[in-house]
Design a protein around this motif. Structure first.
Motif, PDB file in Angstrom:
ATOM      1  N   PHE A 107       0.837  -1.197   0.000  1.00 33.13           N
ATOM      2  CA  PHE A 107       0.000   0.000   0.000  1.00 33.13           C
ATOM      3  C   PHE A 107       0.872   1.247   0.000  1.00 33.13           C
ATOM      4  O   PHE A 107       1.882   1.316   0.703  1.00 33.13           O
ATOM      5  N   ASN A 108       0.433   2.246  -0.772  1.00 34.68           N
ATOM      6  CA  ASN A 108       1.062   3.553  -0.798  1.00 34.68           C
ATOM      7  C   ASN A 108      -0.064   4.590  -0.807  1.00 34.68           C
ATOM      8  O   ASN A 108      -0.910   4.521  -1.699  1.00 34.68           O
ATOM      9  N   PRO A 109      -0.104   5.528   0.129  1.00 32.74           N
ATOM     10  CA  PRO A 109       0.786   5.631   1.273  1.00 32.74           C
ATOM     11  C   PRO A 109       0.631   4.424   2.192  1.00 32.74           C
ATOM     12  O   PRO A 109      -0.375   3.719   2.133  1.00 32.74           O
ATOM     13  N   PRO A 110       1.627   4.185   3.017  1.00 35.10           N
ATOM     14  CA  PRO A 110       1.583   3.021   3.894  1.00 35.10           C
ATOM     15  C   PRO A 110       0.462   3.141   4.916  1.00 35.10           C
ATOM     16  O   PRO A 110       0.109   4.242   5.335  1.00 35.10           O
ATOM     17  N   VAL A 111      -0.084   1.994   5.302  1.00 36.37           N
ATOM     18  CA  VAL A 111      -1.067   1.991   6.380  1.00 36.37           C
ATOM     19  C   VAL A 111      -0.330   1.991   7.709  1.00 36.37           C
ATOM     20  O   VAL A 111       0.840   1.613   7.798  1.00 36.37           O
TER      21      VAL A 111
END
Length: 133
Positions: A107-111
């Motif tokens: 995932f981007n942005p990171p969770v």
């Protein structure tokens, strides 16, 4: 260097469990890599609707079979080991598993690890500090 063991991570707070799926978050926003990395398992015979309006996601199938449906177009793609899909347009989709699916997800942005899916299938926007701002 960050080194984590999947089996060990599944025993702690990095394991997120929901109805019909679970996700072990091996890298999170706090690891400062610019993305998060998860191993997600989708239970056999289940179907899940997601719409990541604030995140991009790429997924690689490690094992199992299923399909992903683009809910905007109706187009269906088969998922099996070796297949990757990327939600590069914040695609509203349904993921269905014939057998248990095991997926590697970025995932981007990171969770952060604290997210929960909202009614529309999305996560809330990432906090500014998680985006490197």
């Amino acid at each position: 260097m960050i080194v984590r063991n999947l089996d060990e991570a599944r025993k702690g707070e990095r394991l997120v469990v929901a109805d019909g799926w679970d996700s072990t978050r091996l890298l999170l926003a706090g690891d400062n890599m610019g993305f998060s990395f998860h191993i997600t398992r989708i239970a056999a015979g289940t179907s899940h609707e997601f719409h990541y309006r604030h995140h991009f996601e790429s997924v690689y199938c490690i094992s199992g079979e299923g399909e992903i449906t683009d809910l905007a177009t109706g187009q269906v793609h088969q998922i099996r080991p070796g297949v990757m899909y990327a939600l590069d347009q914040h695609d509203h989709h349904r993921l269905s598993a014939r057998g248990e699916l095991v997926l590697a997800c970025c995932f981007n942005p990171p969770v952060t690890g604290a997210e929960v899916h909202r009614a529309d299938g999305s996560y809330a926007p990432a906090p500014a500090h998680a985006q490197g701002a």
